[in-house]
Write a protein that holds these residues in place. Structure first.
Motif, short mmCIF file in Angstrom:
data_model
loop_
_atom_site.label_atom_id
_atom_site.label_comp_id
_atom_site.label_asym_id
_atom_site.label_seq_id
_atom_site.Cartn_x
_atom_site.Cartn_y
_atom_site.Cartn_z
N VAL A 82 1.09 -1.10 -0.38
CA VAL A 82 0.27 0.48 0.36
C VAL A 82 0.80 1.34 -0.21
N PRO A 83 0.13 1.84 -0.87
CA PRO A 83 1.38 3.49 -0.89
C PRO A 83 0.82 4.19 1.01
N VAL A 84 2.67 5.03 0.63
CA VAL A 84 2.36 5.53 2.20
C VAL A 84 3.03 6.55 1.80
N THR A 85 2.74 7.61 2.74
CA THR A 85 3.61 8.73 2.19
C THR A 85 4.13 9.42 3.79
N VAL A 86 5.51 9.97 3.64
CA VAL A 86 6.08 10.09 5.14
C VAL A 86 5.74 11.96 5.32
N ALA A 87 5.45 12.15 6.41
CA ALA A 87 4.95 13.76 6.30
C ALA A 87 5.99 14.12 6.98
N ALA A 88 6.75 15.41 6.96
CA ALA A 88 7.72 16.28 7.81
C ALA A 88 6.79 15.99 9.76
N SER A 89 7.29 16.57 10.52
CA SER A 89 7.29 16.03 11.85
C SER A 89 6.84 17.11 12.06
N ALA A 90 5.85 17.24 13.08
CA ALA A 90 4.93 17.83 13.44
C ALA A 90 5.93 19.18 14.50
#
Length: 101
Positions: free
Chosen positions: A46-54
């Protein structure tokens, strides 16, 4: 085991013996789940997107996010995560409260 009974054509008793299970239990499972079991699906990605941490924020008199944390797995299966500097007396109270819940 139910799928093996369906696919192999062998008796319920024979397969139950193989897995050291009472044949009556496997018989009930076969009656309940026999041909109704959904077909196995192939594993997939499944596709995963890594977002910048808060950005870290701190609250006055609250835990500091850079401090080490401890994780305790309790006897009832629950997990307690606390700051490394927690007072032992407070930790005992938390554990007692969680285990009693």
């Amino acid at each position: 085991m139910v799928a093996e009974v369906d696919a192999s054509g062998r008796s319920v008793a024979e397969i139950a013996r193989r897995y050291r299970l009472a044949s009556s239990v496997l018989g009930r499972w076969c009656a309940r789940y026999g041909t109704k079991m959904p077909p196995a699906t192939a594993p997939s990605f499944v596709p995963v997107t890594v977002a910048a941490s808060a950005p870290e924020t701190t609250e006055p008199d609250g835990p500091r996010y850079g401090e080490a944390r401890i994780e305790i797995l309790l006897a009832n299966g629950r997990r307690l995560v606390a700051d490394e500097g927690i007072a032992p007396s407070r930790l005992r109270l938390l554990i007692a409260a969680i285990e009693g819940a």
